[in-house]
Design a protein around this motif. Structure first.
Motif, PDB file in Angstrom:
ATOM      1  N   GLN A   1      31.352  31.417  31.832  1.00  0.00           N
ATOM      2  CA  GLN A   1      32.113  30.879  32.964  1.00  0.00           C
ATOM      3  C   GLN A   1      33.578  31.298  32.876  1.00  0.00           C
ATOM      4  O   GLN A   1      34.197  31.604  33.894  1.00  0.00           O
ATOM      5  N   THR A   2      34.125  31.328  31.665  1.00  0.00           N
ATOM      6  CA  THR A   2      35.515  31.738  31.483  1.00  0.00           C
ATOM      7  C   THR A   2      35.719  33.164  31.962  1.00  0.00           C
ATOM      8  O   THR A   2      36.722  33.473  32.619  1.00  0.00           O
TER       9      THR A   2
ATOM     10  N   ASP B   1      35.587  33.147  35.796  1.00  0.00           N
ATOM     11  CA  ASP B   1      36.825  32.580  36.326  1.00  0.00           C
ATOM     12  C   ASP B   1      37.975  33.573  36.213  1.00  0.00           C
ATOM     13  O   ASP B   1      38.769  33.718  37.147  1.00  0.00           O
TER      14      ASP B   1
ATOM     15  N   LEU C   1      37.511  36.272  38.857  1.00  0.00           N
ATOM     16  CA  LEU C   1      37.883  35.752  40.175  1.00  0.00           C
ATOM     17  C   LEU C   1      39.391  35.654  40.327  1.00  0.00           C
ATOM     18  O   LEU C   1      39.950  36.029  41.361  1.00  0.00           O
ATOM     19  N   ALA C   2      40.058  35.151  39.296  1.00  0.00           N
ATOM     20  CA  ALA C   2      41.516  35.023  39.350  1.00  0.00           C
ATOM     21  C   ALA C   2      42.182  36.379  39.500  1.00  0.00           C
ATOM     22  O   ALA C   2      43.111  36.543  40.295  1.00  0.00           O
TER      23      ALA C   2
ATOM     24  N   LEU D   1      37.626  27.544  45.410  1.00  0.00           N
ATOM     25  CA  LEU D   1      37.735  27.812  43.981  1.00  0.00           C
ATOM     26  C   LEU D   1      38.352  26.622  43.256  1.00  0.00           C
ATOM     27  O   LEU D   1      39.190  25.912  43.806  1.00  0.00           O
ATOM     28  N   PRO D   2      37.966  26.419  42.002  1.00  0.00           N
ATOM     29  CA  PRO D   2      38.529  25.295  41.255  1.00  0.00           C
ATOM     30  C   PRO D   2      40.015  25.506  40.975  1.00  0.00           C
ATOM     31  O   PRO D   2      40.483  26.651  40.873  1.00  0.00           O
TER      32      PRO D   2
ATOM     33  N   VAL E   1      41.269  28.219  38.442  1.00  0.00           N
ATOM     34  CA  VAL E   1      41.169  29.613  38.887  1.00  0.00           C
ATOM     35  C   VAL E   1      42.328  29.930  39.825  1.00  0.00           C
ATOM     36  O   VAL E   1      42.956  30.994  39.728  1.00  0.00           O
TER      37      VAL E   1
ATOM     38  N   HIS F   1      45.506  30.203  37.782  1.00  0.00           N
ATOM     39  CA  HIS F   1      45.500  31.466  37.036  1.00  0.00           C
ATOM     40  C   HIS F   1      45.865  32.617  37.967  1.00  0.00           C
ATOM     41  O   HIS F   1      46.704  33.468  37.634  1.00  0.00           O
TER      42      HIS F   1
ATOM     43  N   ALA G   1      45.575  33.534  31.115  1.00  0.00           N
ATOM     44  CA  ALA G   1      44.308  32.790  31.100  1.00  0.00           C
ATOM     45  C   ALA G   1      44.356  31.675  30.063  1.00  0.00           C
ATOM     46  O   ALA G   1      43.879  30.571  30.314  1.00  0.00           O
TER      47      ALA G   1
ATOM     48  N   THR H   1      46.523  28.874  31.411  1.00  0.00           N
ATOM     49  CA  THR H   1      45.833  28.139  32.460  1.00  0.00           C
ATOM     50  C   THR H   1      44.727  27.257  31.886  1.00  0.00           C
ATOM     51  O   THR H   1      44.545  26.132  32.336  1.00  0.00           O
TER      52      THR H   1
END
Length: 94
Positions: A2-3, A6, A9-10, A33-34, A37, A40, A63, A66
């Motif tokens: 997931q990291t 994320d 995506l960032a 997006l959360p 993210v 970041h 990262a 964040t």
């Protein structure tokens, strides 16, 4: 895993690559997006404005910042935006 997703995506959001090249997609991302993210991405975008030739490997610390404190990372991005004057006269981020 997931990291990594994320972070990807960032980076895409900050660089306006792929799906996020479309301004409407970037705006819609703010609601989908959360917050980590988005924080970041905002921090990456501001750091890229400060040092345009910085490679992704030079910005990996964003990262970690964040992940440690998303709210502080968002605050840092906002501070850098104000400090570098990347807002329009109405105070909106450019």
């Amino acid at each position: 895993m997931q990291t990594d997703v994320d972070a990807w995506l960032a980076h895409a959001l900050a660089a306006h690559r792929g799906h996020y090249a479309d301004p409407a997609a970037r705006e819609a991302a703010a609601g989908l997006l959360p917050p980590p993210v988005l924080a970041h991405a905002a921090l990456l975008a501001e750091l890229a404005r400060l040092v345009p030739d910085a490679g992704p490997g030079q910005l990996v610390f964003a990262a970690r910042l964040t992940a440690a404190d998303p709210e502080a990372a968002a605050d840092l991005a906002a501070f850098l935006t104000r400090a570098t004057g990347t807002t329009d006269p109405a105070g909106n981020q450019a």
